[in-house]
Write a protein that holds these residues in place. Structure first.
Motif, PDB file in Angstrom:
ATOM      1  N   PHE A 291       0.804  -1.211   0.000  1.00 22.99           N
ATOM      2  CA  PHE A 291       0.000   0.000   0.000  1.00 22.99           C
ATOM      3  C   PHE A 291       0.840   1.266   0.000  1.00 22.99           C
ATOM      4  O   PHE A 291       0.607   2.192  -0.776  1.00 22.99           O
ATOM      5  CB  PHE A 291      -0.953   0.000   1.195  1.00 22.99           C
ATOM      6  CG  PHE A 291      -1.808   1.227   1.255  1.00 22.99           C
ATOM      7  CD1 PHE A 291      -2.849   1.391   0.362  1.00 22.99           C
ATOM      8  CD2 PHE A 291      -1.546   2.226   2.180  1.00 22.99           C
ATOM      9  CE1 PHE A 291      -3.635   2.534   0.391  1.00 22.99           C
ATOM     10  CE2 PHE A 291      -2.323   3.372   2.218  1.00 22.99           C
ATOM     11  CZ  PHE A 291      -3.367   3.524   1.324  1.00 22.99           C
ATOM     12  N   PHE A 292       1.840   1.306   0.858  1.00 24.42           N
ATOM     13  CA  PHE A 292       2.599   2.548   0.975  1.00 24.42           C
ATOM     14  C   PHE A 292       3.645   2.671  -0.130  1.00 24.42           C
ATOM     15  O   PHE A 292       4.292   1.707  -0.487  1.00 24.42           O
ATOM     16  CB  PHE A 292       3.285   2.632   2.343  1.00 24.42           C
ATOM     17  CG  PHE A 292       2.312   2.829   3.461  1.00 24.42           C
ATOM     18  CD1 PHE A 292       1.702   4.058   3.653  1.00 24.42           C
ATOM     19  CD2 PHE A 292       1.975   1.778   4.296  1.00 24.42           C
ATOM     20  CE1 PHE A 292       0.787   4.242   4.675  1.00 24.42           C
ATOM     21  CE2 PHE A 292       1.056   1.949   5.328  1.00 24.42           C
ATOM     22  CZ  PHE A 292       0.467   3.192   5.508  1.00 24.42           C
ATOM     23  N   ARG A 293       3.779   3.879  -0.630  1.00 22.75           N
ATOM     24  CA  ARG A 293       4.856   4.165  -1.560  1.00 22.75           C
ATOM     25  C   ARG A 293       6.184   4.015  -0.843  1.00 22.75           C
ATOM     26  O   ARG A 293       6.279   4.269   0.351  1.00 22.75           O
ATOM     27  CB  ARG A 293       4.762   5.614  -2.039  1.00 22.75           C
ATOM     28  CG  ARG A 293       3.953   5.757  -3.257  1.00 22.75           C
ATOM     29  CD  ARG A 293       3.859   7.182  -3.699  1.00 22.75           C
ATOM     30  NE  ARG A 293       3.090   7.182  -4.911  1.00 22.75           N
ATOM     31  CZ  ARG A 293       3.614   7.141  -6.122  1.00 22.75           C
ATOM     32  NH1 ARG A 293       4.915   7.160  -6.288  1.00 22.75           N
ATOM     33  NH2 ARG A 293       2.847   7.093  -7.185  1.00 22.75           N
ATOM     34  N   MET A 294       7.213   3.620  -1.544  1.00 24.30           N
ATOM     35  CA  MET A 294       8.529   3.606  -0.932  1.00 24.30           C
ATOM     36  C   MET A 294       9.473   4.509  -1.706  1.00 24.30           C
ATOM     37  O   MET A 294       9.251   4.782  -2.891  1.00 24.30           O
ATOM     38  CB  MET A 294       9.074   2.181  -0.852  1.00 24.30           C
ATOM     39  CG  MET A 294       9.004   1.412  -2.164  1.00 24.30           C
ATOM     40  SD  MET A 294       9.332  -0.329  -1.900  1.00 24.30           S
ATOM     41  CE  MET A 294      11.096  -0.330  -2.174  1.00 24.30           C
ATOM     42  N   ARG A 295      10.493   5.003  -1.023  1.00 21.78           N
ATOM     43  CA  ARG A 295      11.476   5.846  -1.699  1.00 21.78           C
ATOM     44  C   ARG A 295      12.304   4.966  -2.629  1.00 21.78           C
ATOM     45  O   ARG A 295      12.671   3.853  -2.278  1.00 21.78           O
ATOM     46  CB  ARG A 295      12.396   6.537  -0.688  1.00 21.78           C
ATOM     47  CG  ARG A 295      11.657   7.306   0.398  1.00 21.78           C
ATOM     48  CD  ARG A 295      11.226   8.681  -0.071  1.00 21.78           C
ATOM     49  NE  ARG A 295       9.993   9.062   0.635  1.00 21.78           N
ATOM     50  CZ  ARG A 295       9.633  10.318   0.890  1.00 21.78           C
ATOM     51  NH1 ARG A 295      10.371  11.327   0.481  1.00 21.78           N
ATOM     52  NH2 ARG A 295       8.508  10.577   1.509  1.00 21.78           N
TER      53      ARG A 295
ATOM     54  N   ASN B  33      -2.082  -3.687 -10.021  1.00 19.73           N
ATOM     55  CA  ASN B  33      -1.843  -2.349  -9.505  1.00 19.73           C
ATOM     56  C   ASN B  33      -3.181  -1.630  -9.308  1.00 19.73           C
ATOM     57  O   ASN B  33      -3.564  -0.770 -10.105  1.00 19.73           O
ATOM     58  CB  ASN B  33      -0.951  -1.577 -10.480  1.00 19.73           C
ATOM     59  CG  ASN B  33      -0.355  -0.328  -9.860  1.00 19.73           C
ATOM     60  OD1 ASN B  33      -0.796   0.118  -8.809  1.00 19.73           O
ATOM     61  ND2 ASN B  33       0.631   0.238 -10.530  1.00 19.73           N
ATOM     62  N   PRO B  34      -3.926  -1.999  -8.256  1.00 15.31           N
ATOM     63  CA  PRO B  34      -5.290  -1.491  -8.078  1.00 15.31           C
ATOM     64  C   PRO B  34      -5.357   0.032  -8.022  1.00 15.31           C
ATOM     65  O   PRO B  34      -6.292   0.626  -8.546  1.00 15.31           O
ATOM     66  CB  PRO B  34      -5.730  -2.084  -6.736  1.00 15.31           C
ATOM     67  CG  PRO B  34      -4.799  -3.217  -6.484  1.00 15.31           C
ATOM     68  CD  PRO B  34      -3.509  -2.873  -7.151  1.00 15.31           C
ATOM     69  N   HIS B  86     -11.281  10.726  -7.916  1.00 15.12           N
ATOM     70  CA  HIS B  86      -9.992  10.670  -8.618  1.00 15.12           C
ATOM     71  C   HIS B  86      -8.908  11.350  -7.778  1.00 15.12           C
ATOM     72  O   HIS B  86      -7.848  10.785  -7.537  1.00 15.12           O
ATOM     73  CB  HIS B  86     -10.188  11.395  -9.947  1.00 15.12           C
ATOM     74  CG  HIS B  86      -9.034  11.382 -10.887  1.00 15.12           C
ATOM     75  ND1 HIS B  86      -8.476  10.214 -11.373  1.00 15.12           N
ATOM     76  CD2 HIS B  86      -8.340  12.400 -11.471  1.00 15.12           C
ATOM     77  CE1 HIS B  86      -7.485  10.517 -12.223  1.00 15.12           C
ATOM     78  NE2 HIS B  86      -7.371  11.835 -12.287  1.00 15.12           N
ATOM     79  N   PHE B  87      -9.228  12.523  -7.304  1.00 15.54           N
ATOM     80  CA  PHE B  87      -8.246  13.272  -6.509  1.00 15.54           C
ATOM     81  C   PHE B  87      -7.992  12.581  -5.165  1.00 15.54           C
ATOM     82  O   PHE B  87      -6.846  12.511  -4.705  1.00 15.54           O
ATOM     83  CB  PHE B  87      -8.741  14.710  -6.298  1.00 15.54           C
ATOM     84  CG  PHE B  87      -7.785  15.551  -5.506  1.00 15.54           C
ATOM     85  CD1 PHE B  87      -6.506  15.795  -5.985  1.00 15.54           C
ATOM     86  CD2 PHE B  87      -8.151  16.094  -4.285  1.00 15.54           C
ATOM     87  CE1 PHE B  87      -5.609  16.566  -5.261  1.00 15.54           C
ATOM     88  CE2 PHE B  87      -7.259  16.867  -3.553  1.00 15.54           C
ATOM     89  CZ  PHE B  87      -5.984  17.096  -4.045  1.00 15.54           C
ATOM     90  N   LEU B  93      -4.896   7.071  -1.466  1.00 19.17           N
ATOM     91  CA  LEU B  93      -4.398   5.745  -1.810  1.00 19.17           C
ATOM     92  C   LEU B  93      -2.991   5.803  -2.386  1.00 19.17           C
ATOM     93  O   LEU B  93      -2.132   5.004  -2.042  1.00 19.17           O
ATOM     94  CB  LEU B  93      -5.332   5.070  -2.811  1.00 19.17           C
ATOM     95  CG  LEU B  93      -6.751   4.797  -2.337  1.00 19.17           C
ATOM     96  CD1 LEU B  93      -7.555   4.066  -3.400  1.00 19.17           C
ATOM     97  CD2 LEU B  93      -6.728   3.973  -1.052  1.00 19.17           C
ATOM     98  N   ASP B  94      -2.751   6.757  -3.284  1.00 20.47           N
ATOM     99  CA  ASP B  94      -1.458   6.757  -3.967  1.00 20.47           C
ATOM    100  C   ASP B  94      -0.354   7.323  -3.087  1.00 20.47           C
ATOM    101  O   ASP B  94       0.688   6.709  -2.900  1.00 20.47           O
ATOM    102  CB  ASP B  94      -1.579   7.550  -5.279  1.00 20.47           C
ATOM    103  CG  ASP B  94      -0.501   7.159  -6.269  1.00 20.47           C
ATOM    104  OD1 ASP B  94       0.354   6.325  -5.905  1.00 20.47           O
ATOM    105  OD2 ASP B  94      -0.513   7.670  -7.396  1.00 20.47           O
TER     106      ASP B  94
END
Ligand code: HEM
Lengths: 319, 215
Positions: A291-295, B33-34, B86-87, B93-94
């Motif tokens: 879920f979390f972005r990573m560097r 990649n949901p 979307h935002f 989430l992103d």
């Protein structure tokens, strides 16, 4: 013909994988076991015949160059692909790549080398090499990443067999060009055939491999069967798929994405969180499945091994 | 069918894209990649609803379907609804509120800047979509404010152009549709002018009547 297995050594008798995957442990101790296993390993995973879709490749030699991160699921790796030869959507390669026939397969090898130019049948190309598992991070230029347990062998080992001359400064690769079986090649997107290249010292680096399988099985077409490049410290598009040609050249080749959009994609394309793509940031990434972005790490976390290749080079200039 | 009932059907239909997303989520069918998938689908529908909203007036004038006017607000609000989804996908989430990365993205990435601009220009439209707000602003002022819908659509199309790697066909398609809609506006203005403004009702000049907003 199947891939030859070593019937007298069961995988349970080989040193546990973890030992190989953890470099520190590997260096620290158990060297006797390791040495023994490596000797045994040299006899294992040796390629013995034609690769067909989804054959299993057993008793693979493990590699200290593998990461101990958790690999992505087989399903994720084989359904989420960029392979524009079959369409632009990530699902297109899985949908349409079965239309490509990979048997028979040969690779044209030519250029600045002592050995005569030749069309080498895949069997002959692979026969001398010992297949091993290499679990690598894969970082796409689109800022997502995966961990993939490749099966392959060092590209450098193959290159040496053809004895490139001192004029061979680069290796250039080409993907199969067969619009009748590769529907993406019928429309307009990139110029075909897909071309990629490496500088000679990059190609000889032990991390650069040619892969024939994944998760102990032969590659699926959407992954670039039967033979593809894997260069883990560069963005994914450098790792050219379904290779039919390898050429030793003096001039830096122009790779397809560089031809298409020169100010966005360079030749080197090393993973670099500091040098952004002109239209999006490369500072972070999404590891598929988390879920979390990573560097993002410099050279995709392989800086210790490969940074020396670029000493004194301006990496912002040579993106 | 009464207008009210048709409205109800249209309302339900506008929720189908969201329903499909939820369905796929429940079925675990949002690809490997949901978050990217959700971003793309909600982005697609934001732009589609924007263009649908902008198509209402030209269609009404062309076909003489005066009842269409009463759907414009609903479609516009759905555009805002999908834009918000979307935002939020992007924000929550992103990037999960990683404002350091987000700031870097909004400022340095021109496609995000364009998208952000589009979203921000939709906010006052949603806020002034009520009868009371129309009255408060007065027809003319309300009308000029709501030209922002075109700004949002242009920003959305530019956003799309800037984010694609090589396949410009989808954004190009939207650009052509938007150009036709903008062109028709110019054309109607020209022809209206010749008919004479004296006969034009509020509705003809793009301000919804109470009847349009009823039910
Ligand atoms: C009027 C407002 C907006 C419209 C009409 C819009 C529309 C779109 C469209 C059509 C797509 C492409 C979908 C596809 O590829 O199928 C997209 C993608 C995207 N949008 Fe938006 N968008 C808007 C606002 C925003 C905002 C405010 C943000 C974030 C701050 C944003 C972030 C993104 C991202 C991250 C993508 C995916 C980019 C990629 O895959 O590389 N958008 N949007």
């Amino acid at each position: 013909m199947l891939i030859r297995q070593a019937p007298d050594i069961r995988s349970s008798e080989i040193t546990p994988e973890r030992l190989y995957r953890n470099r520190r442990q590997f260096i620290q101790g158990a060297s006797g076991v390791v040495a023994g296993a490596l000797v045994g390993g040299a006899m294992l995973g040796r390629y013995g015949g034609l690769l067909r879709a989804q054959e299993s490749i057993d008793n693979l030699k493990q590699s200290p160059l593998s990461t101990d991160e958790e690999p992505n699921s087989y399903e994720d790796i084989t359904t989420y692909n960029n392979f524009y030869e079959f369409g632009l959507d990530k699902g297109d390669p899985a949908r349409y790549s079965h239309e490509m026939s990979i048997d028979p397969w040969s690779v044209r090898v030519e250029g600045e080398m002592n050995k005569p130019a030749a069309d080498v049948a895949l069997d002959d190309l692979l026969r001398p090499h010992t297949l091993e598992e290499r679990i690598y991070r894969l970082r796409c230029v689109e800022a997502w990443s995966m961990v993939v347990p490749w099966v392959g062998f060092p590209l450098g080992d193959l290159i040496k067999r053809f004895e490139p001359t001192s004029k061979a400064k680069f290796v250039k690769f080409e993907t199969l060009h067969r619009p009748s079986e590769m529907r993406g090649q019928r429309g307009r997107s990139l110029e075909w055939p897909y071309v990629e290249g490496l500088r000679m010292d990059e190609a000889m680096h032990p991390l650069a491999i040619l892969a024939v399988g994944m998760y102990g099985k032969t590659l699926l077409n959407q992954q670039g069967a039967p033979l593809r490049l894997v260069v883990p410290w560069k963005y994914g598009f450098k790792s050219i798929k379904s290779i039919v040609k390898m050429e030793f050249v003096e001039e830096q080749p122009r790779n397809s994405w560089n031809v298409a959009i020169p100010n966005e994609y360079g030749f080197y394309s090393n993973v670099n969180p500091e040098v952004d793509h002109p239209r999006w940031s490369q500072a972070s990434e999404r590891r598929i499945g988390s879920f979390f972005r990573m560097r993002t790490a410099m050279f995709n976390g392989y800086a210790d091994q490969v940074a020396g290749l670029y000493d004194g080079m301006d990496l912002a200039q040579n993106y | 069918m009464s207008v009210r009932r048709v409205k109800l059907c249209v309302f339900a239909a506008c929720l189908i894209p969201l329903g499909l997303l939820v369905w796929r989520a429940v079925m675990g069918d949002l690809t490997a990649n949901p978050i990217e998938y959700i971003t793309h689908r909600t982005g697609d529908w934001t732009l589609r609803f924007l263009l649908l909203t902008l198509a209402v007036t030209p269609l009404r004038k062309l076909m003489g379907w005066s009842q269409l006017a009463s759907f414009r607000r609903m479609l516009g609000l759905f555009a805002f609804f999908y834009a918000t989804l979307h935002f939020s996908t992007y924000l929550v989430l992103d990037f999960f509120f990683d404002f350091e990365l987000i700031l870097d993205d909004v400022i340095e990435r021109r496609y995000v800047t364009a998208g952000f601009f589009g979203f921000v220009s939709l906010v006052p439209l949603a806020a002034t979509s009520t009868k009371a707000m129309i009255r408060r602003l007065g027809g003319e002022r309300w009308r000029s404010l709501h030209r922002l819908a075109y700004v949002a659509a242009v920003a959305g199309v530019v956003h799309y152009f800037w984010l694609v790697k090589i396949d410009v066909l989808p954004p190009l398609t939207y650009a052509v549709i938007l150009a036709v809609l903008l062109g028709s506006r110019v054309w109607f203005r020209y022809t209206n002018h010749r008919v004479g403004r004296a006969s034009a009702t509020g509705r003809d000049r793009g301000v919804p009547t109470d009847a349009d907003l009823a039910g």
